[in-house]
Design a protein around this motif. Structure first.
Motif, PDB file in Angstrom:
ATOM      1  N   VAL A  60     -14.800  12.187  36.971  1.00 39.80           N
ATOM      2  CA  VAL A  60     -15.081  12.612  35.592  1.00 39.80           C
ATOM      3  C   VAL A  60     -13.789  13.075  34.920  1.00 39.80           C
ATOM      4  O   VAL A  60     -13.560  12.819  33.735  1.00 39.80           O
ATOM      5  N   GLY A  61     -12.930  13.738  35.679  1.00 37.15           N
ATOM      6  CA  GLY A  61     -11.695  14.290  35.126  1.00 37.15           C
ATOM      7  C   GLY A  61     -10.528  13.315  35.095  1.00 37.15           C
ATOM      8  O   GLY A  61      -9.408  13.716  34.814  1.00 37.15           O
ATOM      9  N   LEU A  62     -10.795  12.066  35.405  1.00 37.37           N
ATOM     10  CA  LEU A  62      -9.785  11.000  35.322  1.00 37.37           C
ATOM     11  C   LEU A  62      -8.620  11.210  36.287  1.00 37.37           C
ATOM     12  O   LEU A  62      -7.514  10.728  36.054  1.00 37.37           O
ATOM     13  N   LEU A  63      -8.895  11.964  37.356  1.00 42.27           N
ATOM     14  CA  LEU A  63      -7.875  12.117  38.400  1.00 42.27           C
ATOM     15  C   LEU A  63      -7.988  10.993  39.412  1.00 42.27           C
ATOM     16  O   LEU A  63      -7.069  10.745  40.191  1.00 42.27           O
ATOM     17  N   TYR A  84     -18.425   4.417  33.649  1.00 37.31           N
ATOM     18  CA  TYR A  84     -18.203   5.786  33.184  1.00 37.31           C
ATOM     19  C   TYR A  84     -17.712   5.704  31.743  1.00 37.31           C
ATOM     20  O   TYR A  84     -16.655   5.129  31.479  1.00 37.31           O
ATOM     21  N   HIS A  85     -18.505   6.238  30.835  1.00 37.05           N
ATOM     22  CA  HIS A  85     -18.094   6.325  29.435  1.00 37.05           C
ATOM     23  C   HIS A  85     -17.755   7.769  29.098  1.00 37.05           C
ATOM     24  O   HIS A  85     -18.554   8.672  29.333  1.00 37.05           O
ATOM     25  N   LEU A  86     -16.586   7.954  28.539  1.00 38.32           N
ATOM     26  CA  LEU A  86     -16.174   9.261  28.043  1.00 38.32           C
ATOM     27  C   LEU A  86     -16.039   9.119  26.532  1.00 38.32           C
ATOM     28  O   LEU A  86     -15.184   8.344  26.056  1.00 38.32           O
ATOM     29  N   ASP A  87     -16.905   9.803  25.789  1.00 38.76           N
ATOM     30  CA  ASP A  87     -16.900   9.662  24.333  1.00 38.76           C
ATOM     31  C   ASP A  87     -16.938   8.195  23.903  1.00 38.76           C
ATOM     32  O   ASP A  87     -16.155   7.760  23.063  1.00 38.76           O
ATOM     33  N   ASP A  88     -17.850   7.440  24.513  1.00 40.05           N
ATOM     34  CA  ASP A  88     -18.053   6.029  24.167  1.00 40.05           C
ATOM     35  C   ASP A  88     -16.942   5.085  24.612  1.00 40.05           C
ATOM     36  O   ASP A  88     -17.045   3.879  24.382  1.00 40.05           O
ATOM     37  N   SER A  89     -15.893   5.613  25.240  1.00 38.32           N
ATOM     38  CA  SER A  89     -14.880   4.699  25.791  1.00 38.32           C
ATOM     39  C   SER A  89     -15.183   4.446  27.256  1.00 38.32           C
ATOM     40  O   SER A  89     -15.357   5.396  28.020  1.00 38.32           O
TER      41      SER A  89
END
Ligand code: ADP
Ligand code: MG
Length: 247
Positions: A51-54, A62-67
């Motif tokens: 989730v934290g892009l590590l 995985y969509h983060l703010d639609d990306s």
């Protein structure tokens, strides 16, 4: 703002394959404050790292703010991370030879902010966590609770939308844990999305919603924070981490 669908992730070393995430479906809305619970080894940290892009994942979306987040280069991941995410860890992860203020300023250094501006911001955030008078102390000169406050200030200094805290109270005694949770709750009241991994039912009960990880998936049970206090839910490895660390 955080949406995972059927996310799988395995660790491979030689012939060994450990499937950690086995089809995680997860939605966390903007401004939510949620807890993630699950026994030791259930994949909580792995999930936070994804989730934290590590760290990446093997399949699913995985969509983060639609990306859609997939196969990011390290540079791109670092850019997105510094804009979106603040991290807080159980063992603080402070740089031992830097002062509290320098530690807090680090994320801004990586964003290319000049020294004067980043140190001013660091002092402002240290003030917010009640440590203005410890700005020039080294981590070794701070108590556990103070170190975690410095780490929280560092997580906030770049004004992230999401704060991920992986067992932030795991090394703290009960009283200090509650103080740190109050501070994190105030972070959430500022409108940030806050995800707190914890073993401790009383800590989870301070959030709005509890997500249970089990066998590599998110359990579909209607969980209320109060239900977390019911010990019948807890497996043998869910005992709270040893308390009594130095404050
Ligand atoms: P939790 O945070 O819930 O305790 P983790 O996500 O840290 O669980 O770990 C889940 C499982 O994945 C464990 O079995 C752990 O040993 C394994 N694991 C975690 N990180 C790695 C890694 N980098 N390489 C290999 N195995 C790993
Ligand atoms: Mg963990």
């Amino acid at each position: 703002m955080i949406r995972l669908r059927d996310v799988h992730k395995a660790y491979r070393s030689g012939k060994n394959v450990v499937e950690v995430l086995r089809g995680v479906d997860l939605d966390i809305g903007r401004g939510e404050m949620v807890a993630v619970m699950g026994s030791s080894g259930s994949g909580k940290s792995t999930l936070m790292n994804v989730v934290g892009l590590l760290d990446g994942y093997d399949s699913g979306t995985y969509h983060l703010d639609d990306s859609l987040i997939s196969k990011l280069s390290e540079t791109r991941a670092a850019k997105l991370r510094s804009r979106y995410i603040g991290f807080v860890f159980q063992s603080f992860h402070l740089v031992a030879f830097k002062t509290a203020a320098e530690n807090v300023a680090l994320p801004l250094y990586y964003q290319g902010v000049g020294r004067r501006r980043r140190m001013a911001a660091a002092h402002e955030y240290l003030d917010r966590v009640g440590l203005a008078d410890r700005a020039s102390h080294l981590p070794s000169e701070l108590s556990g609770g103070q170190k975690q406050r410095v780490a929280i200030a560092r997580a906030l200094v770049a004004d992230p939308k999401i704060v991920l805290a992986d067992e932030p109270t795991g090394a703290l005694d009960t009283k200090t844990s509650y103080e740190v949770m109050e501070l994190l709750a105030s972070v959430h009241e500022d409108g940030r999305t806050l995800v707190v991994v914890t073993h401790e039912p009383d800590i989870a009960a301070m959030t709005e919603r509890i997500i249970h990880l089990r066998d590599g998936r998110v359990e579909n049970r209607a969980a209320t924070p109060e239900a977390a206090l019911d010990p019948s839910h807890l497996g043998p490895s869910s005992a709270p981490a040893a308390a009594g660390a130095a404050v």
